[in-house]
Write a protein that holds these residues in place. Sequence first.
Motif, PDB file in Angstrom:
ATOM      1  N   GLU A 113      10.496 -33.070 -58.209  1.00 42.74           N
ATOM      2  CA  GLU A 113      11.372 -33.916 -57.402  1.00 42.74           C
ATOM      3  C   GLU A 113      12.710 -34.142 -58.105  1.00 42.74           C
ATOM      4  O   GLU A 113      13.758 -34.146 -57.461  1.00 42.74           O
ATOM      5  CB  GLU A 113      10.699 -35.259 -57.128  1.00 42.74           C
ATOM      6  CG  GLU A 113       9.541 -35.161 -56.159  1.00 42.74           C
ATOM      7  CD  GLU A 113       8.841 -36.495 -55.956  1.00 42.74           C
ATOM      8  OE1 GLU A 113       9.419 -37.540 -56.320  1.00 42.74           O
ATOM      9  OE2 GLU A 113       7.730 -36.471 -55.423  1.00 42.74           O
ATOM     10  N   ALA A 116      14.740 -31.125 -57.580  1.00 42.21           N
ATOM     11  CA  ALA A 116      15.237 -31.067 -56.203  1.00 42.21           C
ATOM     12  C   ALA A 116      16.450 -31.970 -56.030  1.00 42.21           C
ATOM     13  O   ALA A 116      17.429 -31.596 -55.365  1.00 42.21           O
ATOM     14  CB  ALA A 116      14.132 -31.465 -55.230  1.00 42.21           C
ATOM     15  N   ASP A 119      19.382 -30.286 -57.747  1.00 40.42           N
ATOM     16  CA  ASP A 119      19.883 -29.188 -56.909  1.00 40.42           C
ATOM     17  C   ASP A 119      20.700 -29.720 -55.731  1.00 40.42           C
ATOM     18  O   ASP A 119      21.752 -29.171 -55.397  1.00 40.42           O
ATOM     19  CB  ASP A 119      18.724 -28.334 -56.395  1.00 40.42           C
ATOM     20  CG  ASP A 119      18.069 -27.512 -57.477  1.00 40.42           C
ATOM     21  OD1 ASP A 119      18.660 -27.356 -58.569  1.00 40.42           O
ATOM     22  OD2 ASP A 119      16.940 -27.021 -57.243  1.00 40.42           O
ATOM     23  N   ALA A 120      20.206 -30.791 -55.098  1.00 40.64           N
ATOM     24  CA  ALA A 120      20.929 -31.382 -53.977  1.00 40.64           C
ATOM     25  C   ALA A 120      22.284 -31.906 -54.436  1.00 40.64           C
ATOM     26  O   ALA A 120      23.298 -31.739 -53.745  1.00 40.64           O
ATOM     27  CB  ALA A 120      20.107 -32.506 -53.354  1.00 40.64           C
ATOM     28  N   ARG A 123      24.649 -28.976 -54.932  1.00 37.35           N
ATOM     29  CA  ARG A 123      25.146 -28.458 -53.656  1.00 37.35           C
ATOM     30  C   ARG A 123      26.230 -29.383 -53.095  1.00 37.35           C
ATOM     31  O   ARG A 123      27.218 -28.926 -52.538  1.00 37.35           O
ATOM     32  CB  ARG A 123      23.997 -28.290 -52.660  1.00 37.35           C
ATOM     33  CG  ARG A 123      23.118 -27.088 -52.946  1.00 37.35           C
ATOM     34  CD  ARG A 123      22.151 -26.802 -51.801  1.00 37.35           C
ATOM     35  NE  ARG A 123      21.263 -27.916 -51.498  1.00 37.35           N
ATOM     36  CZ  ARG A 123      20.110 -28.173 -52.088  1.00 37.35           C
ATOM     37  NH1 ARG A 123      19.688 -27.363 -53.051  1.00 37.35           N
ATOM     38  NH2 ARG A 123      19.375 -29.196 -51.729  1.00 37.35           N
ATOM     39  N   GLN A 176      24.336 -35.307 -46.096  1.00 45.81           N
ATOM     40  CA  GLN A 176      23.446 -34.204 -46.473  1.00 45.81           C
ATOM     41  C   GLN A 176      22.824 -34.470 -47.840  1.00 45.81           C
ATOM     42  O   GLN A 176      21.645 -34.216 -48.055  1.00 45.81           O
ATOM     43  CB  GLN A 176      24.206 -32.873 -46.477  1.00 45.81           C
ATOM     44  CG  GLN A 176      23.312 -31.666 -46.730  1.00 45.81           C
ATOM     45  CD  GLN A 176      22.290 -31.463 -45.619  1.00 45.81           C
ATOM     46  OE1 GLN A 176      22.618 -31.568 -44.447  1.00 45.81           O
ATOM     47  NE2 GLN A 176      21.053 -31.183 -45.981  1.00 45.81           N
ATOM     48  N   LEU A 177      23.600 -35.010 -48.783  1.00 46.94           N
ATOM     49  CA  LEU A 177      23.078 -35.341 -50.107  1.00 46.94           C
ATOM     50  C   LEU A 177      22.018 -36.428 -50.004  1.00 46.94           C
ATOM     51  O   LEU A 177      20.955 -36.334 -50.623  1.00 46.94           O
ATOM     52  CB  LEU A 177      24.207 -35.791 -51.036  1.00 46.94           C
ATOM     53  CG  LEU A 177      23.789 -36.301 -52.416  1.00 46.94           C
ATOM     54  CD1 LEU A 177      23.030 -35.228 -53.183  1.00 46.94           C
ATOM     55  CD2 LEU A 177      24.996 -36.771 -53.200  1.00 46.94           C
ATOM     56  N   ASP A 180      18.911 -34.817 -48.544  1.00 48.37           N
ATOM     57  CA  ASP A 180      18.254 -33.932 -49.506  1.00 48.37           C
ATOM     58  C   ASP A 180      17.585 -34.732 -50.626  1.00 48.37           C
ATOM     59  O   ASP A 180      16.484 -34.393 -51.058  1.00 48.37           O
ATOM     60  CB  ASP A 180      19.268 -32.958 -50.144  1.00 48.37           C
ATOM     61  CG  ASP A 180      19.730 -31.900 -49.163  1.00 48.37           C
ATOM     62  OD1 ASP A 180      19.112 -31.741 -48.098  1.00 48.37           O
ATOM     63  OD2 ASP A 180      20.742 -31.226 -49.469  1.00 48.37           O
ATOM     64  N   GLY A 183      14.523 -36.283 -49.229  1.00 49.11           N
ATOM     65  CA  GLY A 183      13.580 -35.307 -48.668  1.00 49.11           C
ATOM     66  C   GLY A 183      13.483 -35.381 -47.164  1.00 49.11           C
ATOM     67  O   GLY A 183      12.503 -34.930 -46.577  1.00 49.11           O
ATOM     68  N   GLY A 186      18.433 -33.352 -42.842  1.00 45.67           N
ATOM     69  CA  GLY A 186      19.835 -33.751 -42.860  1.00 45.67           C
ATOM     70  C   GLY A 186      20.448 -33.690 -41.488  1.00 45.67           C
ATOM     71  O   GLY A 186      19.796 -33.312 -40.508  1.00 45.67           O
ATOM     72  N   THR A 189      20.170 -30.217 -39.952  1.00 43.39           N
ATOM     73  CA  THR A 189      18.809 -29.865 -39.565  1.00 43.39           C
ATOM     74  C   THR A 189      18.400 -30.644 -38.325  1.00 43.39           C
ATOM     75  O   THR A 189      17.755 -30.122 -37.433  1.00 43.39           O
ATOM     76  CB  THR A 189      17.827 -30.165 -40.705  1.00 43.39           C
ATOM     77  OG1 THR A 189      18.349 -29.614 -41.914  1.00 43.39           O
ATOM     78  CG2 THR A 189      16.462 -29.609 -40.442  1.00 43.39           C
TER      79      THR A 189
END
Length: 192
Positions: A113, A116, A119-120, A123, A176-177, A180, A183, A186, A189
Amino acid sequence: MTTPGTERSARASVSTVTPLTFTSYVRNRGPVLLRTARSLTANPADAEDLLQTALTKTYLSWERIEDHRALDGYVRRALLNTRTSQWRKRKVDEFAVEDLPEPEPQAGPDPAEQQAVRDAMWRAVLRLPARQRAMVVLRYYEDLSEVQTAEVLGVSVGTVKSAVSRALAKLREDPQLAADALGEPGPATAAA
């Protein structure tokens, strides 16, 4: 052919440059080098010992190092060589036992986690405008001060402060952050 005034001013500017000392180098670059050492070992105490050993080797060779701009590479190579030597010399003790010892479950955040979220975040940083992204990376990933960041980018300290402030505001408001990191789906999506 040089003009007489040019030669004197060139000598004057060279003499005003303060030579880099080992102490100032370690003070400025120590945290970055410690992160490199941490990537080579699992234990934070071992990383500190590894860095101390590499810095000792660097100190002993300080006078022979001609290009002080290459010091980070020199220390990183010393870190890697020292770690490799330690690994080769390690003594493996094996003991036969009836029952295998089971480690106690560790309470804490899940590493997957955490990765993740990292990574978010990366991005989201990549979605920033190039100038803000450069300043955020230099300030928070490379751990440079505002003054150092301004020097690297050739801008004023005020410009760095305002651009980083705007970039952090964009990151805080990035839907979006947030999606993400939590979890959840976003905005892109959810609309699909």
